[in-house]
Scaffold this motif. Structure first.
Motif, PDB file in Angstrom:
ATOM      1  N   TRP A 153      -0.935  11.672   6.958  1.00  0.00           N
ATOM      2  CA  TRP A 153      -2.074  10.745   6.861  1.00  0.00           C
ATOM      3  C   TRP A 153      -3.392  11.505   7.067  1.00  0.00           C
ATOM      4  O   TRP A 153      -4.364  11.299   6.330  1.00  0.00           O
ATOM      5  N   ASP A 186       0.334  -4.153  -3.169  1.00  0.00           N
ATOM      6  CA  ASP A 186      -1.120  -4.413  -3.212  1.00  0.00           C
ATOM      7  C   ASP A 186      -1.446  -5.248  -4.452  1.00  0.00           C
ATOM      8  O   ASP A 186      -2.326  -4.903  -5.240  1.00  0.00           O
ATOM      9  N   PHE A 223      -1.656   4.426  -0.590  1.00  0.00           N
ATOM     10  CA  PHE A 223      -1.523   5.348   0.539  1.00  0.00           C
ATOM     11  C   PHE A 223      -2.895   5.734   1.095  1.00  0.00           C
ATOM     12  O   PHE A 223      -3.037   5.952   2.289  1.00  0.00           O
ATOM     13  N   ARG A 225      -5.276   3.723   1.113  1.00  0.00           N
ATOM     14  CA  ARG A 225      -5.843   2.463   1.603  1.00  0.00           C
ATOM     15  C   ARG A 225      -5.099   1.943   2.841  1.00  0.00           C
ATOM     16  O   ARG A 225      -5.180   0.776   3.181  1.00  0.00           O
ATOM     17  N   SER A 226      -4.385   2.861   3.532  1.00  0.00           N
ATOM     18  CA  SER A 226      -3.585   2.452   4.688  1.00  0.00           C
ATOM     19  C   SER A 226      -4.440   1.927   5.839  1.00  0.00           C
ATOM     20  O   SER A 226      -3.912   1.318   6.767  1.00  0.00           O
ATOM     21  N   ASP A 227      -5.758   2.182   5.808  1.00  0.00           N
ATOM     22  CA  ASP A 227      -6.642   1.642   6.846  1.00  0.00           C
ATOM     23  C   ASP A 227      -7.547   0.537   6.298  1.00  0.00           C
ATOM     24  O   ASP A 227      -8.528   0.166   6.922  1.00  0.00           O
ATOM     25  N   MET A 232      -3.611  -3.794   4.785  1.00  0.00           N
ATOM     26  CA  MET A 232      -2.852  -3.947   6.039  1.00  0.00           C
ATOM     27  C   MET A 232      -2.303  -5.368   6.142  1.00  0.00           C
ATOM     28  O   MET A 232      -1.147  -5.579   6.523  1.00  0.00           O
ATOM     29  N   PRO A 242      -3.681   2.881  11.422  1.00  0.00           N
ATOM     30  CA  PRO A 242      -3.541   3.304  10.017  1.00  0.00           C
ATOM     31  C   PRO A 242      -2.371   4.259   9.781  1.00  0.00           C
ATOM     32  O   PRO A 242      -1.665   4.135   8.781  1.00  0.00           O
ATOM     33  N   VAL A 245       0.684   2.234   9.472  1.00  0.00           N
ATOM     34  CA  VAL A 245       0.701   1.522   8.189  1.00  0.00           C
ATOM     35  C   VAL A 245       1.100   2.497   7.082  1.00  0.00           C
ATOM     36  O   VAL A 245       1.958   2.191   6.238  1.00  0.00           O
ATOM     37  N   PHE A 246       0.522   3.691   7.127  1.00  0.00           N
ATOM     38  CA  PHE A 246       0.881   4.709   6.133  1.00  0.00           C
ATOM     39  C   PHE A 246       2.385   4.993   6.180  1.00  0.00           C
ATOM     40  O   PHE A 246       3.060   5.020   5.147  1.00  0.00           O
ATOM     41  N   ILE A 249       4.375   2.160   4.598  1.00  0.00           N
ATOM     42  CA  ILE A 249       4.278   2.107   3.126  1.00  0.00           C
ATOM     43  C   ILE A 249       5.066   3.259   2.512  1.00  0.00           C
ATOM     44  O   ILE A 249       5.799   3.090   1.535  1.00  0.00           O
ATOM     45  N   ARG A 250       4.937   4.440   3.117  1.00  0.00           N
ATOM     46  CA  ARG A 250       5.653   5.619   2.579  1.00  0.00           C
ATOM     47  C   ARG A 250       7.172   5.401   2.677  1.00  0.00           C
ATOM     48  O   ARG A 250       7.919   5.764   1.763  1.00  0.00           O
TER      49      ARG A 250
END
Ligand SMILES: [Zn+2]
Length: 258
Positions: A153, A186, A223, A225-227, A232, A242, A245-246, A249-250
């Motif tokens: 990240w 998204d 990726f 936009r994880s923050d 979120m 964040p 969250v990353f 998603i990963r």
């Protein structure tokens, strides 16, 4: 200073080869060396002689062409200090914070570990070009194979901090598959929907979807936009860190079947 000539083409299955040629000095650098024969053919076709190879990371599909290119050309291989001993293939090494001089142009070395520990990205600030290897892809990012998701990240943040109009070149053409996953996490992002439609058309027409730009990826790449509070919320992680969250998603992407 004259603009660099750029040649980008697919080698192996989905690896991008990129050649940069400086018309004034005649120097030509290959960003990574996925496969020698098509790179040599591209050089010959343009009448360019290879002077340099810059290596982003140690994976075989980025370095396998080095020995044959060195046999064909008097070229200098510059690779990450962290994988110099392991690969035994570099004439020169580079590390985070270094500024290389290539054909009188500045090349800034940014360490971007996560996909591998040795991974570096190469930023040409005056040409507004960045080569990020397998750290970031259009609408996606590299698998975290070595190191922590939190460190990956940080690597993505370092790339995201570059000026929006920087042209971004990546190691692979995964954009169409990445678009499908991006839409799955998204789906209300209108910039992403437009980009996904554009990518589908490019691929249908036999074209590639790269280079992209930092600004385009900031608007569309989940990726990066994880923050972003909207993303979120969309993944059910409003208010989380964040980096967490990353990672979520990963991990979803690792399991995603298009
Ligand atoms: Zn790789």
């Amino acid at each position: 200073m004259p603009a660099l000539d750029v040649a980008q083409f697919i080698t192996r299955n989905d690896n991008f080869a990129v050649l940069l040629h400086d018309p004034e000095s005649g120097r030509t650098v290959s960003i990574d060396a996925p496969e020698a024969d098509p790179i040599i053919a591209a050089l010959k076709q343009r009448g360019w002689a290879l002077s340099d190879i810059f290596v982003t990371h140690k994976h075989l599909d980025h370095i396998e062409g080095i020995p044959a290119l060195q046999a064909a050309y008097d070229c200098t291989v510059t690779g990450p200090q962290a994988s110099a001993a392991e690969t035994g293939m570099y004439d020169r090494t580079m590390k985070d914070g270094d500024t290389l001089d290539w054909a009188g142009r500045r090349v800034q070395v940014i360490e971007t570990p996560g996909h591998t520990l040795d991974h570096v990205s190469l930023y040409f600030p005056d040409e507004k070009l960045v080569f990020v290897g397998d750290t970031l892809f259009s609408l996606g990012c590299g698998r975290v194979m070595q190191g922590e998701h939190a460190r990956m990240w940080e690597s993505l943040l370092a790339i995201r901090a570059l000026p929006g109009d920087t042209a971004l070149y990546c190691g692979h053409e995964y954009t169409l598959a990445n678009a499908k996953f991006a839409l799955s996490v998204d789906q209300n992002n209108s910039a992403l929907k437009a980009r996904a439609a554009e990518v589908e058309k490019l691929v249908r027409d036999g074209k590639v979807a790269l280079p992209t730009t930092i600004a385009q990826e900031k608007a569309t790449n989940p990726f990066l936009r994880s923050d972003d509070p909207t993303l979120m919320k969309a993944v059910g992680m409003a208010g989380e860190r964040p980096a967490a969250v990353f990672k979520a998603i990963r991990t979803r992407k690792d399991q995603f079947k298009a």
